[in-house]
Design a protein around this motif. Structure first.
Motif, PDB file in Angstrom:
ATOM      1  N   ASN A  77     -16.372 -22.691  32.835  1.00  0.00           N
ATOM      2  CA  ASN A  77     -14.927 -22.495  32.875  1.00  0.00           C
ATOM      3  C   ASN A  77     -14.244 -23.846  32.743  1.00  0.00           C
ATOM      4  O   ASN A  77     -14.554 -24.785  33.487  1.00  0.00           O
ATOM      5  N   ILE A  78     -13.322 -23.962  31.781  1.00  0.00           N
ATOM      6  CA  ILE A  78     -12.688 -25.250  31.523  1.00  0.00           C
ATOM      7  C   ILE A  78     -11.727 -25.668  32.635  1.00  0.00           C
ATOM      8  O   ILE A  78     -11.231 -26.790  32.640  1.00  0.00           O
ATOM      9  N   LEU A  79     -11.476 -24.758  33.603  1.00  0.00           N
ATOM     10  CA  LEU A  79     -10.670 -25.133  34.769  1.00  0.00           C
ATOM     11  C   LEU A  79     -11.516 -25.869  35.799  1.00  0.00           C
ATOM     12  O   LEU A  79     -10.981 -26.523  36.690  1.00  0.00           O
ATOM     13  N   ASP A  80     -12.830 -25.746  35.673  1.00  0.00           N
ATOM     14  CA  ASP A  80     -13.749 -26.367  36.620  1.00  0.00           C
ATOM     15  C   ASP A  80     -14.486 -27.571  36.045  1.00  0.00           C
ATOM     16  O   ASP A  80     -14.893 -28.463  36.797  1.00  0.00           O
ATOM     17  N   GLU A  81     -14.698 -27.593  34.744  1.00  0.00           N
ATOM     18  CA  GLU A  81     -15.415 -28.699  34.107  1.00  0.00           C
ATOM     19  C   GLU A  81     -14.906 -28.902  32.690  1.00  0.00           C
ATOM     20  O   GLU A  81     -14.324 -27.995  32.099  1.00  0.00           O
ATOM     21  N   ASP A  82     -15.098 -30.094  32.159  1.00  0.00           N
ATOM     22  CA  ASP A  82     -14.544 -30.380  30.842  1.00  0.00           C
ATOM     23  C   ASP A  82     -15.370 -29.707  29.742  1.00  0.00           C
ATOM     24  O   ASP A  82     -16.525 -29.315  29.940  1.00  0.00           O
ATOM     25  N   LEU A  83     -14.746 -29.603  28.570  1.00  0.00           N
ATOM     26  CA  LEU A  83     -15.346 -28.877  27.452  1.00  0.00           C
ATOM     27  C   LEU A  83     -16.657 -29.509  27.012  1.00  0.00           C
ATOM     28  O   LEU A  83     -17.620 -28.807  26.677  1.00  0.00           O
ATOM     29  N   GLY A  84     -16.721 -30.838  27.016  1.00  0.00           N
ATOM     30  CA  GLY A  84     -17.943 -31.525  26.599  1.00  0.00           C
ATOM     31  C   GLY A  84     -19.118 -31.189  27.494  1.00  0.00           C
ATOM     32  O   GLY A  84     -20.255 -31.012  27.015  1.00  0.00           O
ATOM     33  N   THR A  85     -18.868 -31.089  28.789  1.00  0.00           N
ATOM     34  CA  THR A  85     -19.935 -30.755  29.736  1.00  0.00           C
ATOM     35  C   THR A  85     -20.448 -29.350  29.494  1.00  0.00           C
ATOM     36  O   THR A  85     -21.662 -29.094  29.532  1.00  0.00           O
ATOM     37  N   ILE A  86     -19.533 -28.411  29.245  1.00  0.00           N
ATOM     38  CA  ILE A  86     -19.930 -27.026  28.952  1.00  0.00           C
ATOM     39  C   ILE A  86     -20.744 -26.972  27.661  1.00  0.00           C
ATOM     40  O   ILE A  86     -21.777 -26.308  27.587  1.00  0.00           O
ATOM     41  N   TRP A  87     -20.276 -27.702  26.640  1.00  0.00           N
ATOM     42  CA  TRP A  87     -20.923 -27.663  25.326  1.00  0.00           C
ATOM     43  C   TRP A  87     -22.367 -28.179  25.396  1.00  0.00           C
ATOM     44  O   TRP A  87     -23.251 -27.693  24.687  1.00  0.00           O
ATOM     45  N   LYS A  88     -22.621 -29.152  26.256  1.00  0.00           N
ATOM     46  CA  LYS A  88     -23.968 -29.742  26.371  1.00  0.00           C
ATOM     47  C   LYS A  88     -24.749 -29.184  27.548  1.00  0.00           C
ATOM     48  O   LYS A  88     -25.873 -29.614  27.816  1.00  0.00           O
ATOM     49  N   GLY A  89     -24.161 -28.204  28.247  1.00  0.00           N
ATOM     50  CA  GLY A  89     -24.773 -27.683  29.463  1.00  0.00           C
ATOM     51  C   GLY A  89     -25.960 -26.774  29.246  1.00  0.00           C
ATOM     52  O   GLY A  89     -26.201 -26.255  28.161  1.00  0.00           O
ATOM     53  N   GLU A  90     -26.688 -26.547  30.314  1.00  0.00           N
ATOM     54  CA  GLU A  90     -27.896 -25.720  30.255  1.00  0.00           C
ATOM     55  C   GLU A  90     -27.596 -24.255  29.951  1.00  0.00           C
ATOM     56  O   GLU A  90     -28.389 -23.574  29.305  1.00  0.00           O
ATOM     57  N   SER A  91     -26.449 -23.761  30.404  1.00  0.00           N
ATOM     58  CA  SER A  91     -26.121 -22.351  30.166  1.00  0.00           C
ATOM     59  C   SER A  91     -26.011 -22.053  28.674  1.00  0.00           C
ATOM     60  O   SER A  91     -26.517 -21.037  28.184  1.00  0.00           O
ATOM     61  N   LEU A  92     -25.368 -22.956  27.947  1.00  0.00           N
ATOM     62  CA  LEU A  92     -25.221 -22.748  26.508  1.00  0.00           C
ATOM     63  C   LEU A  92     -26.548 -22.987  25.782  1.00  0.00           C
ATOM     64  O   LEU A  92     -26.866 -22.299  24.808  1.00  0.00           O
ATOM     65  N   LYS A  93     -27.340 -23.925  26.275  1.00  0.00           N
ATOM     66  CA  LYS A  93     -28.664 -24.160  25.696  1.00  0.00           C
ATOM     67  C   LYS A  93     -29.548 -22.926  25.877  1.00  0.00           C
ATOM     68  O   LYS A  93     -30.290 -22.536  24.962  1.00  0.00           O
ATOM     69  N   ASP A  94     -29.459 -22.323  27.055  1.00  0.00           N
ATOM     70  CA  ASP A  94     -30.231 -21.102  27.314  1.00  0.00           C
ATOM     71  C   ASP A  94     -29.817 -19.986  26.366  1.00  0.00           C
ATOM     72  O   ASP A  94     -30.664 -19.239  25.856  1.00  0.00           O
ATOM     73  N   PHE A  95     -28.507 -19.855  26.145  1.00  0.00           N
ATOM     74  CA  PHE A  95     -28.030 -18.817  25.229  1.00  0.00           C
ATOM     75  C   PHE A  95     -28.579 -19.022  23.826  1.00  0.00           C
ATOM     76  O   PHE A  95     -29.007 -18.070  23.167  1.00  0.00           O
ATOM     77  N   ARG A  96     -28.552 -20.251  23.336  1.00  0.00           N
ATOM     78  CA  ARG A  96     -29.028 -20.527  21.989  1.00  0.00           C
ATOM     79  C   ARG A  96     -30.507 -20.185  21.830  1.00  0.00           C
ATOM     80  O   ARG A  96     -30.934 -19.746  20.767  1.00  0.00           O
TER      81      ARG A  96
ATOM     82  N   VAL B 233      -2.438 -31.091  21.657  1.00  0.00           N
ATOM     83  CA  VAL B 233      -2.341 -32.273  20.793  1.00  0.00           C
ATOM     84  C   VAL B 233      -2.835 -33.517  21.523  1.00  0.00           C
ATOM     85  O   VAL B 233      -3.572 -34.337  20.966  1.00  0.00           O
ATOM     86  N   ASP B 234      -2.454 -33.681  22.797  1.00  0.00           N
ATOM     87  CA  ASP B 234      -2.818 -34.873  23.560  1.00  0.00           C
ATOM     88  C   ASP B 234      -4.272 -34.875  24.013  1.00  0.00           C
ATOM     89  O   ASP B 234      -4.789 -35.910  24.447  1.00  0.00           O
ATOM     90  N   SER B 235      -4.938 -33.743  23.924  1.00  0.00           N
ATOM     91  CA  SER B 235      -6.323 -33.638  24.402  1.00  0.00           C
ATOM     92  C   SER B 235      -7.321 -34.368  23.513  1.00  0.00           C
ATOM     93  O   SER B 235      -8.440 -34.666  23.928  1.00  0.00           O
ATOM     94  N   GLY B 236      -6.950 -34.622  22.256  1.00  0.00           N
ATOM     95  CA  GLY B 236      -7.879 -35.251  21.331  1.00  0.00           C
ATOM     96  C   GLY B 236      -8.801 -34.264  20.646  1.00  0.00           C
ATOM     97  O   GLY B 236      -9.761 -34.659  19.970  1.00  0.00           O
ATOM     98  N   LEU B 237      -8.513 -32.993  20.780  1.00  0.00           N
ATOM     99  CA  LEU B 237      -9.324 -31.945  20.169  1.00  0.00           C
ATOM    100  C   LEU B 237      -9.313 -32.087  18.646  1.00  0.00           C
ATOM    101  O   LEU B 237      -8.282 -32.355  18.045  1.00  0.00           O
ATOM    102  N   ASP B 238     -10.467 -31.923  18.025  1.00  0.00           N
ATOM    103  CA  ASP B 238     -10.568 -32.056  16.568  1.00  0.00           C
ATOM    104  C   ASP B 238     -10.116 -30.804  15.833  1.00  0.00           C
ATOM    105  O   ASP B 238      -9.526 -30.884  14.753  1.00  0.00           O
ATOM    106  N   SER B 239     -10.429 -29.637  16.397  1.00  0.00           N
ATOM    107  CA  SER B 239     -10.139 -28.385  15.694  1.00  0.00           C
ATOM    108  C   SER B 239      -9.902 -27.261  16.697  1.00  0.00           C
ATOM    109  O   SER B 239     -10.528 -27.230  17.757  1.00  0.00           O
ATOM    110  N   ILE B 240      -8.980 -26.362  16.359  1.00  0.00           N
ATOM    111  CA  ILE B 240      -8.712 -25.212  17.216  1.00  0.00           C
ATOM    112  C   ILE B 240      -8.436 -24.000  16.333  1.00  0.00           C
ATOM    113  O   ILE B 240      -7.796 -24.110  15.283  1.00  0.00           O
TER     114      ILE B 240
END
Length: 242
Positions: A188-207, A17-24
């Protein structure tokens, strides 16, 4: 999206709840019955209700995702009813991917259409939105437009529709583009925030390369494809994630 929520205790609920997440989204297959067993169970449902009580201004949106299994219509309807009673925002249905257990029975296209129509009817009757990408999403005019235009909007249904709105987080914090690719890590969300993962190169490569990686999977596509039984290939996924 998270696993079924069994470990989402009050501490985790408050952090969500405190994270500000829009949807889960929580993945549930049944209510667990009296024993609390099954993929979901009574503990997961209680945790989900706790999160719903704690959230502020209806945020985050809480979704229950249910995979369609042959002969499980009763369990599906029960989850829809419980979701509506608890205040869940919507129910999201998904096709069964036989990758993990080829012995499971997959609904035919005709069967899944009939199951969705009945689930949608029940949802409208008790006041909860039921989505299923091959047929309908959203509500109001957007839902009507999607029903009419869905195939042409997505190249006649041959493309995955979750490339830009889906990320699965497992119990170890590993983020993967899909629950059907449990060993394909994009961070991994223990190492970096969700926004960074979402915009990262690894996910871009997958797409860019998802067709090669996902093969004939139609779990999140409009187009229905008869998929032969196949065994899971964790070794190939693990190599791609390195």
């Amino acid at each position: 999206m998270l696993p079924n929520g069994t470990l989402v205790d009050e501490v985790v609920q408050r952090r969500i709840v405190d994270s500000g997440l829009d949807s889960i989204t929580f993945s549930l297959e049944d209510t667990g019955g009296k024993s609390g067993e099954g993929h979901g169970g009574t503990q997961a449902m209680e945790n989900l209700k706790g999160l719903l009580r704690l959230r502020k201004a209806q945020r985050p949106e809480v979704v229950i995702q249910v995979t369609l299994h042959a002969g499980k219509e009763k369990e599906l309807h029960e989850l829809i009813r419980l979701g509506a009673e608890a205040g869940v925002n919507r129910i999201n249905l998904s096709r069964l991917d036989l990758k993990f257990d080829p012995s499971l029975k997959r609904l035919s296209q005709k069967e899944e259409r009939e199951v969705f129509r009945e689930a949608d009817r029940l949802g409208r009757e008790i006041g909860i939105q039921v989505d299923f990408i091959p047929y309908a999403i959203s509500h109001g005019m957007e839902r009507l437009s999607y029903r009419i235009l869905r195939k042409s909007l997505h190249r006649f249904g041959k493309y995955c529709l979750r490339l830009y709105d889906y990320l699965y987080i497992n119990l170890k914090g590993e983020a993967t583009p899909c629950c059907s690719l449990p060993l394909y890590s994009v961070g991994n969300i223990l190492d970096e925030d969700l926004g960074t993962i979402w915009k990262g190169e690894s996910l871009k490569d997958f797409r860019r390369e998802y067709k090669k990686i996902c093969g004939d999977c139609d779990q999140w596509r409009i187009h229905y494809k008869k998929i032969p039984n196949r065994s899971i290939q964790f070794d190939k996924e693990a190599k791609r994630s390195e």
